[in-house]
Design a protein around this motif. Structure first.
Motif, PDB file in Angstrom:
ATOM      1  N   VAL A  10       0.854  -1.191   0.000  1.00  0.00           N
ATOM      2  CA  VAL A  10       0.000   0.000   0.000  1.00  0.00           C
ATOM      3  C   VAL A  10       0.891   1.243   0.000  1.00  0.00           C
ATOM      4  O   VAL A  10       1.814   1.335   0.811  1.00  0.00           O
ATOM      5  N   LEU A  11       0.598   2.173  -0.895  1.00  0.00           N
ATOM      6  CA  LEU A  11       1.299   3.462  -0.898  1.00  0.00           C
ATOM      7  C   LEU A  11       0.334   4.527  -0.391  1.00  0.00           C
ATOM      8  O   LEU A  11      -0.784   4.638  -0.912  1.00  0.00           O
ATOM      9  N   VAL A  12       0.751   5.264   0.621  1.00  0.00           N
ATOM     10  CA  VAL A  12      -0.088   6.339   1.165  1.00  0.00           C
ATOM     11  C   VAL A  12       0.671   7.660   1.038  1.00  0.00           C
ATOM     12  O   VAL A  12       1.667   7.882   1.734  1.00  0.00           O
ATOM     13  N   THR A  13       0.209   8.547   0.147  1.00  0.00           N
ATOM     14  CA  THR A  13       0.865   9.856   0.065  1.00  0.00           C
ATOM     15  C   THR A  13       0.376  10.715   1.232  1.00  0.00           C
ATOM     16  O   THR A  13      -0.770  10.602   1.665  1.00  0.00           O
ATOM     17  N   GLY A  14       1.278  11.538   1.749  1.00  0.00           N
ATOM     18  CA  GLY A  14       0.928  12.310   2.942  1.00  0.00           C
ATOM     19  C   GLY A  14       0.670  11.372   4.111  1.00  0.00           C
ATOM     20  O   GLY A  14      -0.145  11.657   4.983  1.00  0.00           O
ATOM     21  N   VAL A  35       4.175   1.960   2.218  1.00  0.00           N
ATOM     22  CA  VAL A  35       5.134   3.034   1.955  1.00  0.00           C
ATOM     23  C   VAL A  35       4.393   4.343   2.166  1.00  0.00           C
ATOM     24  O   VAL A  35       3.324   4.564   1.576  1.00  0.00           O
ATOM     25  N   ILE A  36       4.942   5.173   3.049  1.00  0.00           N
ATOM     26  CA  ILE A  36       4.349   6.493   3.287  1.00  0.00           C
ATOM     27  C   ILE A  36       5.256   7.538   2.629  1.00  0.00           C
ATOM     28  O   ILE A  36       6.477   7.399   2.632  1.00  0.00           O
ATOM     29  N   SER A  37       4.624   8.580   2.056  1.00  0.00           N
ATOM     30  CA  SER A  37       5.438   9.646   1.465  1.00  0.00           C
ATOM     31  C   SER A  37       5.018  10.991   2.018  1.00  0.00           C
ATOM     32  O   SER A  37       3.940  11.141   2.596  1.00  0.00           O
ATOM     33  N   GLY A  38       5.909  11.958   1.847  1.00  0.00           N
ATOM     34  CA  GLY A  38       5.697  13.319   2.314  1.00  0.00           C
ATOM     35  C   GLY A  38       6.967  14.091   2.005  1.00  0.00           C
ATOM     36  O   GLY A  38       7.943  13.495   1.529  1.00  0.00           O
ATOM     37  N   ARG A  39       6.953  15.389   2.270  1.00  0.00           N
ATOM     38  CA  ARG A  39       8.148  16.174   1.917  1.00  0.00           C
ATOM     39  C   ARG A  39       9.173  16.213   3.034  1.00  0.00           C
ATOM     40  O   ARG A  39      10.361  16.254   2.800  1.00  0.00           O
ATOM     41  N   ASP A  40       8.714  16.194   4.285  1.00  0.00           N
ATOM     42  CA  ASP A  40       9.643  16.341   5.409  1.00  0.00           C
ATOM     43  C   ASP A  40      10.183  14.975   5.848  1.00  0.00           C
ATOM     44  O   ASP A  40       9.436  14.139   6.374  1.00  0.00           O
ATOM     45  N   ALA A  41      11.484  14.763   5.629  1.00  0.00           N
ATOM     46  CA  ALA A  41      12.082  13.441   5.865  1.00  0.00           C
ATOM     47  C   ALA A  41      12.161  13.092   7.355  1.00  0.00           C
ATOM     48  O   ALA A  41      11.981  11.935   7.728  1.00  0.00           O
ATOM     49  N   VAL A  66       4.111  15.484  -4.047  1.00  0.00           N
ATOM     50  CA  VAL A  66       3.121  15.011  -5.034  1.00  0.00           C
ATOM     51  C   VAL A  66       2.878  16.011  -6.168  1.00  0.00           C
ATOM     52  O   VAL A  66       2.340  15.645  -7.202  1.00  0.00           O
ATOM     53  N   ALA A  67       3.270  17.255  -5.958  1.00  0.00           N
ATOM     54  CA  ALA A  67       3.071  18.265  -7.012  1.00  0.00           C
ATOM     55  C   ALA A  67       4.090  18.110  -8.141  1.00  0.00           C
ATOM     56  O   ALA A  67       4.004  18.805  -9.145  1.00  0.00           O
ATOM     57  N   ARG A  68       5.057  17.196  -7.946  1.00  0.00           N
ATOM     58  CA  ARG A  68       6.107  16.986  -8.951  1.00  0.00           C
ATOM     59  C   ARG A  68       5.985  15.576  -9.532  1.00  0.00           C
ATOM     60  O   ARG A  68       6.143  14.586  -8.811  1.00  0.00           O
ATOM     61  N   GLY A  69       5.747  15.511 -10.843  1.00  0.00           N
ATOM     62  CA  GLY A  69       5.555  14.216 -11.492  1.00  0.00           C
ATOM     63  C   GLY A  69       6.717  13.274 -11.300  1.00  0.00           C
ATOM     64  O   GLY A  69       6.543  12.084 -11.047  1.00  0.00           O
ATOM     65  N   GLU A  70       7.941  13.832 -11.375  1.00  0.00           N
ATOM     66  CA  GLU A  70       9.112  12.931 -11.247  1.00  0.00           C
ATOM     67  C   GLU A  70       9.182  12.334  -9.838  1.00  0.00           C
ATOM     68  O   GLU A  70       9.588  11.175  -9.666  1.00  0.00           O
ATOM     69  N   TYR A  83       8.987  -3.613  -2.119  1.00  0.00           N
ATOM     70  CA  TYR A  83       7.988  -4.635  -1.740  1.00  0.00           C
ATOM     71  C   TYR A  83       7.432  -5.441  -2.907  1.00  0.00           C
ATOM     72  O   TYR A  83       6.503  -6.225  -2.733  1.00  0.00           O
ATOM     73  N   GLY A  84       7.968  -5.215  -4.125  1.00  0.00           N
ATOM     74  CA  GLY A  84       7.614  -6.077  -5.251  1.00  0.00           C
ATOM     75  C   GLY A  84       6.376  -5.681  -6.034  1.00  0.00           C
ATOM     76  O   GLY A  84       5.999  -6.377  -6.974  1.00  0.00           O
ATOM     77  N   GLY A  85       5.716  -4.594  -5.680  1.00  0.00           N
ATOM     78  CA  GLY A  85       4.532  -4.171  -6.444  1.00  0.00           C
ATOM     79  C   GLY A  85       3.738  -3.148  -5.657  1.00  0.00           C
ATOM     80  O   GLY A  85       4.159  -2.732  -4.573  1.00  0.00           O
ATOM     81  N   ILE A  86       2.627  -2.735  -6.222  1.00  0.00           N
ATOM     82  CA  ILE A  86       1.685  -1.865  -5.487  1.00  0.00           C
ATOM     83  C   ILE A  86       0.280  -2.413  -5.723  1.00  0.00           C
ATOM     84  O   ILE A  86      -0.148  -2.592  -6.870  1.00  0.00           O
ATOM     85  N   ASP A  87      -0.422  -2.717  -4.647  1.00  0.00           N
ATOM     86  CA  ASP A  87      -1.802  -3.212  -4.745  1.00  0.00           C
ATOM     87  C   ASP A  87      -2.822  -2.108  -4.481  1.00  0.00           C
ATOM     88  O   ASP A  87      -3.929  -2.147  -5.025  1.00  0.00           O
ATOM     89  N   VAL A  88      -2.442  -1.183  -3.615  1.00  0.00           N
ATOM     90  CA  VAL A  88      -3.375  -0.125  -3.195  1.00  0.00           C
ATOM     91  C   VAL A  88      -2.632   1.206  -3.164  1.00  0.00           C
ATOM     92  O   VAL A  88      -1.521   1.271  -2.619  1.00  0.00           O
ATOM     93  N   VAL A  89      -3.227   2.248  -3.742  1.00  0.00           N
ATOM     94  CA  VAL A  89      -2.652   3.585  -3.548  1.00  0.00           C
ATOM     95  C   VAL A  89      -3.700   4.490  -2.914  1.00  0.00           C
ATOM     96  O   VAL A  89      -4.838   4.556  -3.381  1.00  0.00           O
ATOM     97  N   CYS A  90      -3.297   5.115  -1.829  1.00  0.00           N
ATOM     98  CA  CYS A  90      -4.158   6.085  -1.157  1.00  0.00           C
ATOM     99  C   CYS A  90      -3.599   7.476  -1.449  1.00  0.00           C
ATOM    100  O   CYS A  90      -2.556   7.860  -0.906  1.00  0.00           O
ATOM    101  N   ALA A  91      -4.260   8.197  -2.365  1.00  0.00           N
ATOM    102  CA  ALA A  91      -3.826   9.551  -2.728  1.00  0.00           C
ATOM    103  C   ALA A  91      -4.434  10.493  -1.700  1.00  0.00           C
ATOM    104  O   ALA A  91      -5.571  10.942  -1.851  1.00  0.00           O
ATOM    105  N   ASN A  92      -3.678  10.732  -0.664  1.00  0.00           N
ATOM    106  CA  ASN A  92      -4.202  11.429   0.515  1.00  0.00           C
ATOM    107  C   ASN A  92      -3.561  12.799   0.757  1.00  0.00           C
ATOM    108  O   ASN A  92      -4.180  13.664   1.367  1.00  0.00           O
ATOM    109  N   ALA A  93      -2.339  12.994   0.256  1.00  0.00           N
ATOM    110  CA  ALA A  93      -1.623  14.251   0.558  1.00  0.00           C
ATOM    111  C   ALA A  93      -2.475  15.446   0.158  1.00  0.00           C
ATOM    112  O   ALA A  93      -3.030  15.483  -0.938  1.00  0.00           O
ATOM    113  N   GLY A  94      -2.568  16.402   1.062  1.00  0.00           N
ATOM    114  CA  GLY A  94      -3.373  17.579   0.754  1.00  0.00           C
ATOM    115  C   GLY A  94      -3.072  18.712   1.715  1.00  0.00           C
ATOM    116  O   GLY A  94      -2.547  18.494   2.812  1.00  0.00           O
TER     117      GLY A  94
END
Ligand code: NAP
Length: 260
Positions: A10-14, A35-41, A66-70, A83-94
């Motif tokens: 599962v990928l969760v942005t923000g 996998v969680i993402s965000g700007r502040d490491a 998330v505002a940057r495509g790359e 982790y070998g793939g992505i089954d679920v993406v939660c586009a949450n960053a806002g």
């Protein structure tokens, strides 16, 4: 009893704070690798460690805006590498900055659309090939009651982005259906989060007073709705929304609320 989601990725942005962290925690508890993402490491690394220590699946942080495509493509590829793939993406960053329409600059409008709308779209786009490979891909956006259902002074730009997310859901769900990917959105009401805390105690108290269930939502309660949409049992639900707001959008008037 729902079919276990153990071992899914599962990928969760923000996912480093607030609702995203709640969603990540719920999926990790269900045995998913997250996998969680965000700007502040610094915050991201600390949250990944905290969530992993709670038990269940592993949680790892990948920095990205998330505002940057790359960045969106790199985050998705990193999740696949780890982790070998992505089954679920939660586009949450806002983001939800508060500005009245008369004071709003063009830059204010561009910034909120870049994160909330473009960010959701680029995130999903970067994950599509991986979700298709999963064979049971799930896209879950965090929208809001604000915009799709309600309005609040100061958030005309925010409401516009959250309604725009639903426009995206309704066409993306058709385009991605042949790839066996479902696309849905959760619409939270007022939920206790780091971002909401910044609006102050008075705001939270006023909101709690306008909610039939008498309290703000918990991040895990949004996570539970996202988890349901990711289950096998929700495989036939696509292009839909789930409102999780303690009944906030229901009373016809203040009198209806006070008559309880
Ligand atoms: P929050 O506590 O401020 O957390 C926001 C998260 O998004 C953080 O992890 C933040 O990390 C990340 N983020 C922000 N901009 C980003 C960007 N450009 N790229 C990548 N990550 C970014 O906010 P929240 O209250 O949990 O809100 C999360 C989502 O729920 C938002 O979409 C919001 O609109 C929605 N929502 C919230 C509520 C509520 O009551 N809390 C109600 C309805 C809807 P960094 O700052 O480190 O990037």
């Amino acid at each position: 009893m729902f079919t276990p989601l153990e071992g899914r990725t599962v990928l969760v942005t923000g996912g480093t704070k607030g609702i995203g962290k709640g969603i990540a925690g719920v999926f990790a508890k269900a045995g998913c690798n997250v996998v969680i993402s965000g700007r502040d490491a610094e915050t991201g690394d600390a949250s990944a460690l905290e969530l992993t220590r709670r038990g269940g699946g592993q949680v790892a942080f990948c920095p990205g805006d998330v505002a940057r495509g790359e960045d969106c493509r790199r985050v998705a590829e990193t999740a696949v590498e780890w982790y070998g793939g992505i089954d679920v993406v939660c586009a949450n960053a806002g983001i939800f900055p508060d500005t009245k329409l008369v004071d709003m600059t063009e830059e204010d409008i561009d910034a909120i659309f870049a994160t909330n709308v473009k960010g959701s779209m680029l995130t999903v786009q970067a994950c599509v090939p991986h979700l298709e490979r999963s064979g049971r891909g799930r896209v879950i956006l965090t929208s809001s009651i604000t915009g799709p259902l309600t309005g609040f002074p100061g958030w005309s730009h925010y409401g516009a982005t959250k309604a725009a997310q639903l426009g995206f859901v309704r066409t993306a769900c058709i385009e991605l259906a042949p790839k066996k990917i479902t696309v849905n959105a959760v619409l939270p009401g007022n939920v206790v989060s780091e971002g909401l805390d910044e609006l102050g105690e008075e705001y939270s108290a006023q909101m709690a007073a306008s909610i039939p269930l008498g309290r703000l939502g918990l991040v895990e309660e949004i996570g539970a709705a996202a988890l349901f949409l990711a289950t096998e049992e929700a495989a036939y639900i696509t292009g839909q929304t789930i409102v999780v707001d303690g009944g906030q959008t229901v009373p016809e008037s203040l009198a209806a609320l006070q008559a309880m």
